[in-house]
Structure formats: C-alpha cells, structure tokens
Design a protein around this motif. Structure first.
Motif, mmCIF file in Angstrom:
data_model
loop_
_atom_site.group_PDB
_atom_site.id
_atom_site.type_symbol
_atom_site.label_atom_id
_atom_site.label_comp_id
_atom_site.label_asym_id
_atom_site.label_seq_id
_atom_site.Cartn_x
_atom_site.Cartn_y
_atom_site.Cartn_z
ATOM 1 N N ASP A 50 0.867 -1.166 0.000
ATOM 2 C CA ASP A 50 0.000 0.000 0.000
ATOM 3 C C ASP A 50 0.909 1.223 0.000
ATOM 4 O O ASP A 50 2.111 1.098 0.199
ATOM 5 C CB ASP A 50 -0.857 -0.038 1.280
ATOM 6 C CG ASP A 50 -2.136 0.771 1.177
ATOM 7 O OD1 ASP A 50 -2.256 1.580 0.241
ATOM 8 O OD2 ASP A 50 -3.012 0.600 2.041
ATOM 9 N N THR A 51 0.360 2.398 -0.198
ATOM 10 C CA THR A 51 1.176 3.596 -0.073
ATOM 11 C C THR A 51 1.256 3.989 1.401
ATOM 12 O O THR A 51 0.372 3.638 2.183
ATOM 13 C CB THR A 51 0.595 4.752 -0.914
ATOM 14 O OG1 THR A 51 -0.725 5.024 -0.471
ATOM 15 C CG2 THR A 51 0.604 4.391 -2.391
ATOM 16 N N PRO A 52 2.310 4.704 1.810
ATOM 17 C CA PRO A 52 2.497 5.015 3.237
ATOM 18 C C PRO A 52 1.393 5.856 3.867
ATOM 19 O O PRO A 52 1.077 5.684 5.036
ATOM 20 C CB PRO A 52 3.827 5.766 3.273
ATOM 21 C CG PRO A 52 4.552 5.325 2.055
ATOM 22 C CD PRO A 52 3.481 5.096 1.020
ATOM 23 N N SER A 53 0.796 6.786 3.120
ATOM 24 C CA SER A 53 -0.236 7.617 3.725
ATOM 25 C C SER A 53 -1.605 6.969 3.554
ATOM 26 O O SER A 53 -1.847 6.237 2.599
ATOM 27 C CB SER A 53 -0.216 9.028 3.122
ATOM 28 O OG SER A 53 -0.297 8.972 1.730
ATOM 29 N N SER A 54 -2.490 7.254 4.481
ATOM 30 C CA SER A 54 -3.805 6.610 4.458
ATOM 31 C C SER A 54 -4.723 7.289 3.438
ATOM 32 O O SER A 54 -4.594 8.469 3.150
ATOM 33 C CB SER A 54 -4.440 6.664 5.847
ATOM 34 O OG SER A 54 -4.636 8.012 6.225
ATOM 35 N N ASP A 55 -5.647 6.505 2.897
ATOM 36 C CA ASP A 55 -6.688 6.972 1.980
ATOM 37 C C ASP A 55 -6.128 7.616 0.713
ATOM 38 O O ASP A 55 -6.685 8.565 0.186
ATOM 39 C CB ASP A 55 -7.645 7.923 2.696
ATOM 40 C CG ASP A 55 -9.006 7.989 2.006
ATOM 41 O OD1 ASP A 55 -9.399 6.979 1.372
ATOM 42 O OD2 ASP A 55 -9.657 9.051 2.079
ATOM 43 N N THR A 56 -4.981 7.097 0.241
ATOM 44 C CA THR A 56 -4.413 7.562 -1.023
ATOM 45 C C THR A 56 -3.892 6.364 -1.798
ATOM 46 O O THR A 56 -3.576 5.329 -1.221
ATOM 47 C CB THR A 56 -3.242 8.546 -0.823
ATOM 48 O OG1 THR A 56 -2.161 7.869 -0.185
ATOM 49 C CG2 THR A 56 -3.652 9.751 -0.005
ATOM 50 N N THR A 65 -12.118 6.878 -7.700
ATOM 51 C CA THR A 65 -12.913 7.410 -6.592
ATOM 52 C C THR A 65 -12.668 6.668 -5.282
ATOM 53 O O THR A 65 -13.191 7.061 -4.253
ATOM 54 C CB THR A 65 -14.418 7.374 -6.931
ATOM 55 O OG1 THR A 65 -14.781 6.016 -7.212
ATOM 56 C CG2 THR A 65 -14.729 8.248 -8.143
ATOM 57 N N ALA A 66 -11.881 5.583 -5.324
ATOM 58 C CA ALA A 66 -11.580 4.814 -4.107
ATOM 59 C C ALA A 66 -10.262 4.061 -4.304
ATOM 60 O O ALA A 66 -9.868 3.771 -5.439
ATOM 61 C CB ALA A 66 -12.707 3.828 -3.800
ATOM 62 N N GLN A 67 -9.626 3.730 -3.195
ATOM 63 C CA GLN A 67 -8.373 2.970 -3.260
ATOM 64 C C GLN A 67 -8.563 1.627 -3.952
ATOM 65 O O GLN A 67 -7.672 1.154 -4.647
ATOM 66 C CB GLN A 67 -7.825 2.722 -1.850
ATOM 67 C CG GLN A 67 -7.115 3.900 -1.262
ATOM 68 C CD GLN A 67 -6.494 3.533 0.068
ATOM 69 O OE1 GLN A 67 -7.208 3.310 1.043
ATOM 70 N NE2 GLN A 67 -5.180 3.453 0.093
ATOM 71 N N ALA A 68 -9.708 1.000 -3.759
ATOM 72 C CA ALA A 68 -9.954 -0.333 -4.309
ATOM 73 C C ALA A 68 -10.398 -0.300 -5.773
ATOM 74 O O ALA A 68 -10.570 -1.341 -6.387
ATOM 75 C CB ALA A 68 -11.003 -1.062 -3.472
ATOM 76 N N ASP A 69 -10.585 0.901 -6.343
ATOM 77 C CA ASP A 69 -10.971 0.979 -7.760
ATOM 78 C C ASP A 69 -9.893 0.332 -8.626
ATOM 79 O O ASP A 69 -8.705 0.373 -8.288
ATOM 80 C CB ASP A 69 -11.149 2.431 -8.188
ATOM 81 C CG ASP A 69 -12.461 3.025 -7.715
ATOM 82 O OD1 ASP A 69 -13.287 2.282 -7.138
ATOM 83 O OD2 ASP A 69 -12.649 4.242 -7.902
ATOM 84 N N PRO A 70 -10.283 -0.238 -9.761
ATOM 85 C CA PRO A 70 -9.285 -0.872 -10.634
ATOM 86 C C PRO A 70 -8.336 0.154 -11.255
ATOM 87 O O PRO A 70 -8.670 1.329 -11.409
ATOM 88 C CB PRO A 70 -10.135 -1.545 -11.709
ATOM 89 C CG PRO A 70 -11.432 -0.841 -11.695
ATOM 90 C CD PRO A 70 -11.634 -0.333 -10.298
ATOM 91 N N TRP A 71 -7.154 -0.326 -11.587
ATOM 92 C CA TRP A 71 -6.177 0.470 -12.318
ATOM 93 C C TRP A 71 -6.740 0.718 -13.718
ATOM 94 O O TRP A 71 -7.512 -0.085 -14.244
ATOM 95 C CB TRP A 71 -4.854 -0.281 -12.425
ATOM 96 C CG TRP A 71 -4.122 -0.405 -11.115
ATOM 97 C CD1 TRP A 71 -4.521 -1.095 -10.020
ATOM 98 C CD2 TRP A 71 -2.850 0.146 -10.796
ATOM 99 N NE1 TRP A 71 -3.578 -1.010 -9.020
ATOM 100 C CE2 TRP A 71 -2.536 -0.248 -9.483
ATOM 101 C CE3 TRP A 71 -1.937 0.933 -11.492
ATOM 102 C CZ2 TRP A 71 -1.355 0.130 -8.857
ATOM 103 C CZ3 TRP A 71 -0.766 1.296 -10.872
ATOM 104 C CH2 TRP A 71 -0.484 0.896 -9.561
ATOM 105 N N ILE A 72 -6.342 1.821 -14.346
ATOM 106 C CA ILE A 72 -6.819 2.176 -15.679
ATOM 107 C C ILE A 72 -5.677 1.941 -16.678
ATOM 108 O O ILE A 72 -4.535 2.333 -16.434
ATOM 109 C CB ILE A 72 -7.276 3.636 -15.724
ATOM 110 C CG1 ILE A 72 -8.428 3.859 -14.736
ATOM 111 C CG2 ILE A 72 -7.691 4.037 -17.144
ATOM 112 C CD1 ILE A 72 -8.794 5.316 -14.524
#
Length: 168
Positions: A67-73, A157-164
C-alpha cells in the motif's frame, strides 16, 4: 567501490584515492519490452533498479509491495502481482516534480511502436491535490514532451478501484 591511483611512469605512483562509487550505463533494450515491477525490491528510498531510475529530492518515485504510506491515497494493491511504482504526495509541495525514467528501449525494429501502462491516481483526503501525470519520450537526441494529454487530478474514486489502462 573503487580506488584509483595514477601511474606516472618509471615506477612513480600516486597515492590511492579515497573510495568512490560509480555505475555503468545500462545496455539499450530492444523492443518489445515488458516490466511488471515484480523483479524490483519494494523501497521508500528508490533511486535505481534494473535500469529504471529517479532523482530523489523531497519528492520522488518509490516501489511498494502493499500500500502507499499515507492513508486513503493511492491503490491498495498492484495491478498484477505485488509491486508497483508510486509517488508519496505527502512528501512534496505544490509545484514539485517527480520523474521516473525507464531503461532505454530501441523501438526502431517496430513498425508501430506503442506504450501501454496502468495507472491509479486516488487521493481521498484532498482530491484536488493529486497533481498531474505527464509522459515524455526521449527520441535519441531530443525529448518529445506530453506525448499524451496529461492526466490531471484524481482519476479513481476509491483505493480499491481498478487500475486504468493507457495505450499510446
């Protein structure tokens, strides 16, 4: 690391230098080229790996295996496998630039060269602070900047959204 000294002839040698580090240039890779980031080690101090490199200042590219170090990103997982390149926006300031350079790839044997990559741009806390993703291509003697329109701001719109997927 290496040490260097000069041979001035007739047995006259200089003192050894202090130790120094150096890197050799990477070989040019013939297209097609594929890198899913799995061969790289996860790190938050990325400088170079397998001929990919970044110039680290206060803001640069790193490699995550979670995951990335900061939350909600950012994404909460890689597009495939485990690893992915990312920037940690909380380490930068407005106007900072993080550059990621790929190995040099020779596309001269291709009749229709293309670039394909997957991206994930999410910042749940402050979507307007996402920044921009630009793609520039070095053509042997000059840079072709913005070979696609820059991607600006939050794209998911969310962390769990698929990659584009992006194809150029």
């Amino acid at each position: 690391m290496i040490y260097v000294r000069a041979d001035c002839g007739n047995g006259d040698l200089s003192d050894w230098s202090s130790k120094a580090n150096f890197t050799t240039e990477c070989a040019i890779i013939n297209a097609p080229f594929f890198d899913d980031v799995e061969i790289h080690n996860a790190t938050t101090t990325f400088n170079e790996s397998e001929c990919w490199y970044t110039v680290q200042t206060s803001y640069g590219w790193d490699i995550s295996d979670d995951d990335t170090p900061s939350s909600d990103t950012g994404p909460n997982q890689a597009y495939s496998g485990t690893n992915f390149f990312f920037t940690e926006g909380s380490s930068g300031s407005a106007g900072d630039v993080a550059e990621l350079y790929s190995p040099t790839i020779d596309v001269s044997s291709l009749t229709a060269p293309a670039l394909m990559f997957y991206y994930h741009m999410f910042n749940g806390d402050t979507p307007g602070d996402m920044g921009e993703l630009h793609v520039d291509v070095y053509a042997g003697n000059s840079w072709n900047n913005d070979v696609m329109p820059p991607l600006v701001g939050t794209q998911q719109t969310a962390q769990a959204d698929p990659w584009i997927e992006k194809k150029l």
